[in-house]
Each structure stands twice: as structure tokens, then as C-alpha cells.
Design an enzyme around this catalytic site. Structure first.
Site, mmCIF file in Angstrom:
data_model
loop_
_atom_site.group_PDB
_atom_site.id
_atom_site.type_symbol
_atom_site.label_atom_id
_atom_site.label_comp_id
_atom_site.label_asym_id
_atom_site.label_seq_id
_atom_site.Cartn_x
_atom_site.Cartn_y
_atom_site.Cartn_z
ATOM 1 N N ILE A 333 0.831 -1.201 0.000
ATOM 2 C CA ILE A 333 0.000 0.000 0.000
ATOM 3 C C ILE A 333 0.864 1.249 0.000
ATOM 4 O O ILE A 333 0.540 2.255 -0.655
ATOM 5 C CB ILE A 333 -0.963 -0.019 1.211
ATOM 6 N N GLU A 359 9.746 -21.163 18.242
ATOM 7 C CA GLU A 359 8.933 -22.108 19.020
ATOM 8 C C GLU A 359 8.275 -23.126 18.089
ATOM 9 O O GLU A 359 7.099 -23.449 18.235
ATOM 10 C CB GLU A 359 7.891 -21.373 19.871
#
Length: 378
Positions: A333, A359
Site C-alpha cells: 500500500i 517455538e
């Protein structure tokens, strides 16, 4: 939203805007760890948020923890990671520590803002027992630890490391044990600080053990309880990572909306163009969907419901995928300006990437979901 959670969000938003946002760009550019923010977060109670009130904490639940992380992540991913990593290091002690250990470590954390770290990941693999090669050999009342952990957030900075090692190789998952290893312990060493494309204000190193002697009094739970502690920790941490991803995505969306309203092309704001309107609508929809998943997962864990693993994994991988999509759209944008460091969306895009990876990467999260579904576990 409950009144208490609204108060937590409002306070965290003020901290983010007044203390963190003015520092965010510089933290990213210099890559320096913001020690002053550690002190500021400590004063706010964010470093001891998950601790019981009796140990100087706030009795914070996972939902509240996610709220704080989301608000800080809206303006600076690196700074939110300070709080997130702190929680990850605390959780094993909270789950497996005895009263003596909690008195000792939790008091230090709450009174001195001491940092913690989770030392689980190893170079050889991912989320399986066989990937843990770091060994702890029992010698009298001590254990001698040898091995290496990789990509450890707060490596070399933490006062306490929650470490997972093999104590009985022949027992598989029941042969994994957890220990607290304190900074300054002989044989505790650190690798070089890793240079990362994002989260640049966060310190990541290998944590190395060379005949590192630690007392059995530093063991969390019984010998062999480590794998259960590790899996429960990860199950609780996934929504928190999802909250971080949601925060980064929301920050990018907010900036893209402001830019679209101010940027003039062909004599009118680009927000008046339907192509931009549809992009923003899609971005907002994805962020709201991700947020709903994150807080549903956190609420289920707070309620101590059974079978939260599936939704926990879904919330992490969906939110992180959305963060990558939304930050990339925000750069689009802004056009050429979005690619420049003068604007924050390129930093947000770089910070978002690691939420898909750490993780355990999203491919592993999908595997966790599939295993829960195919084994009829709810």
C-alpha cells in the site's frame, strides 16, 4: 472484554505509545538491546506478570499476558519479545518448580528485574525427543551438563536458564529432565550474537554447556519430568506468540490506513480507490480472525480445559501467517515508500517473519493439529 482486561490493555497501550514507540526505529537500526526498556517493563510489572502475587507478581493469566504482548508488538516487535521470552523462561519454573525454587528465583525476578530464558531448541532437530542431545550425568548430588542449545532469546543476558537435557537416554521422553542453570555457573558459555533480519533489538545466541555442574536442587520436578514440562510450556506459549503476531499485523494495518488517508494520487487520497479499500478490508478481517483464535486459545488454557493443544497450535500458526500477509500488504500500500526504512512497515514485515519460525515452525504446528485430529483428541 472484562473490565480488568480492558484496564490491562489501556495501560499497555500507554506504555507502548509513550515509552516504546519513540525508540522502535532506533532499536531496529542499531540492533542494540534496550536495557532501559527492561527497567521500564519491570516497573510496570511486565517481567513478572505471570508470577503469583505472593512472589511479587500480578497473578497474571495467559489472556492478560497476551494482551500486554499484543499492545507492545503493535509498535515494536523486538520490545514485545523481551516480555514474551521472559514468560517462556518463567513457565517451566512455574510448572515444575518447588516452593524453595519459586521463593529463590521468583523473588529475584520480581525484585531485580532479572531476565530468564528458555533453553530447549538444539541444532539437530525440532519437536521430538531424539532432537535433544544435551546430556546431564549424575555425579553424587550434582549433574554435569554437556551440550549446546541454539537460537536462545536472552542468551548471555539472562540470569536464569530453563534447560532441558537427557538424564536417562534409554527412557525416551521419560528420560528428559529440566534444570535451572544460573548465569555465572562454571561451564556455562555462550556463542556469538546472531545477526537477524528482524527482531534486531533482541539478543539471540547459542547456550553452551561444557562440564557445567549444577546441583540436583536446581532440577525442576522429578528426574524424567522435563518433557512434560517442555510440552506444557510450548502449549502455553503458542497463543502468546500468536498475540505478538497479531500486534505486529495490527500495527502495520493502522499505519497503512493512516498513510492511505494522507497519500494523494490523481488529486485524491488513495484510500478513495476501491483496490486499496478492498486490501484494507481484507487485512482487517484477517487480523480480527487471528485475534479471535489467539484469545480463544488463551481463554481455554486459562480455564484449564483438556485438549487445548490443537487450538493452541492453530492460533500460533494462523496468526503468524496473517502477520506475514498483512505486513507485506502494508508495504504494498505504501508502494516505494513502504520499502524504505523511513517508514515502519518494512520493519514490521521483517519482524513478522520469525513468528512463523520460532517455538517450532508452522509446518510443525500443522503437524501438531493433524496429530490431534487424526488421533481423535479434542
Amino acid at each position: 472484554m472484562e473490565k480488568e482486561n480492558l484496564m490491562i490493555r489501556t495501560a499497555a497501550e500507554k506504555t507502548a505509545q509513550r515509552i516504546v514507540q519513540p525508540r522502535a526505529a532506533k532499536i531496529d537500526i542499531t540492533g542494540e538491546f534496550p536495557h532501559d526498556l527492561v527497567e521500564a517493563f519491570g516497573r510496570q510489572g511486565y517481567l513478572s506478570f505471570l508470577l503469583p502475587e505472593s512472589y511479587g507478581g500480578t497473578d497474571g493469566d495467559l489472556t492478560s499476558f497476551c494482551i500486554v504482548i499484543e499492545e507492545i508488538a503493535k509498535v515494536c516487535g523486538s520490545s514485545s519479545l523481551i516480555i514474551l521470552a521472559q514468560g517462556l523462561g518463567i513457565l517451566p519454573i512455574l510448572l515444575g518448580g518447588n516452593s524453595f525454587q519459586k521463593d529463590l528465583y521468583f523473588t529475584e525476578i520480581s525484585e531485580k528485574n532479572s531476565l530468564t530464558a528458555l533453553a530447549l531448541k538444539e541444532p539437530e532437530g525440532g519437536l521430538e525427543v531424539s532432537s535433544i542431545r544435551t546430556m546431564a550425568e549424575k555425579q553424587g548430588k550434582d549433574y554435569l551438563i554437556n551440550g549446546r542449545k541454539c537460537f536462545i532469546t536472552h542468551g548471555s543476558l539472562a540470569k536464569f536458564y530453563s534447560v532441558f537435557v537427557v538424564t536417562q537416554p534409554e527412557r525416551g521422553a521419560e528420560g528428559i529432565s529440566a534444570f535451572i542453570v544460573e548465569d555465572g555457573t562454571p561451564g556455562l558459555l555462550f556463542g556469538k550474537r546472531e545477526e537477524k533480519i528482524g527482531m534486531r533489538g533482541s539478543v539471540t545466541t547459542d547456550v553452551i554447556f561444557e562440564d557445567c555442574r549444577t546441583s540436583q536442587e536446581n532440577r525442576l520436578g522429578e528426574e524424567g519430568a522435563g518433557w512434560k514440562i517442555a510440552m506444557t510450556t510450548l502449549n502455553m506459549s503458542r497463543p502468546a506468540i500468536g498475540a505478538q503476531a497479531v500486534g505486529i499485523a495490527q500495527g502495520a494495518l493502522d499505519f497503512a490506513i493512516r498513510y492511505a488517508n494522507e497519500r494523494i494520487q490523481f488529486g485524491k487520497p488513495i484510500s478513495s480507490f476501491q483496490a486499496i479499500q478492498f486490501m484494507i478490508a481484507d487485512m482487517a478481517t484477517r487480523v480480527e480472525a487471528a485475534r479471535s483464535l489467539v484469545y480463544k486459545a488463551a481463554a481455554q488454557i486459562d480455564e484449564k480445559l483438556e485438549g487445548t493443544e490443537k487450538l493452541s497450535a492453530i492460533s500460533k500458526y494462523f496468526a503468524s501467517e496473517i502477520a506475514m500477509e498483512v505486513t507485506t500488504d502494508a508495504v504494498q500500500i505504501l508502494g516505494g515508500y513502504g520499502y524504505m526504512k523511513d517508514y515502519p512497515v518494512e520493519r514490521m514485515m521483517r519482524d513478522a517473519k520469525v513468528t512463523q519460525i520460532y517455538e517450532e515452525p508452522n509446518q510443525i504446528q500443522r503437524w501438531v493439529v493433524a496429530q490431534q485430529l487424526l488421533s481423535n483428541k479434542e
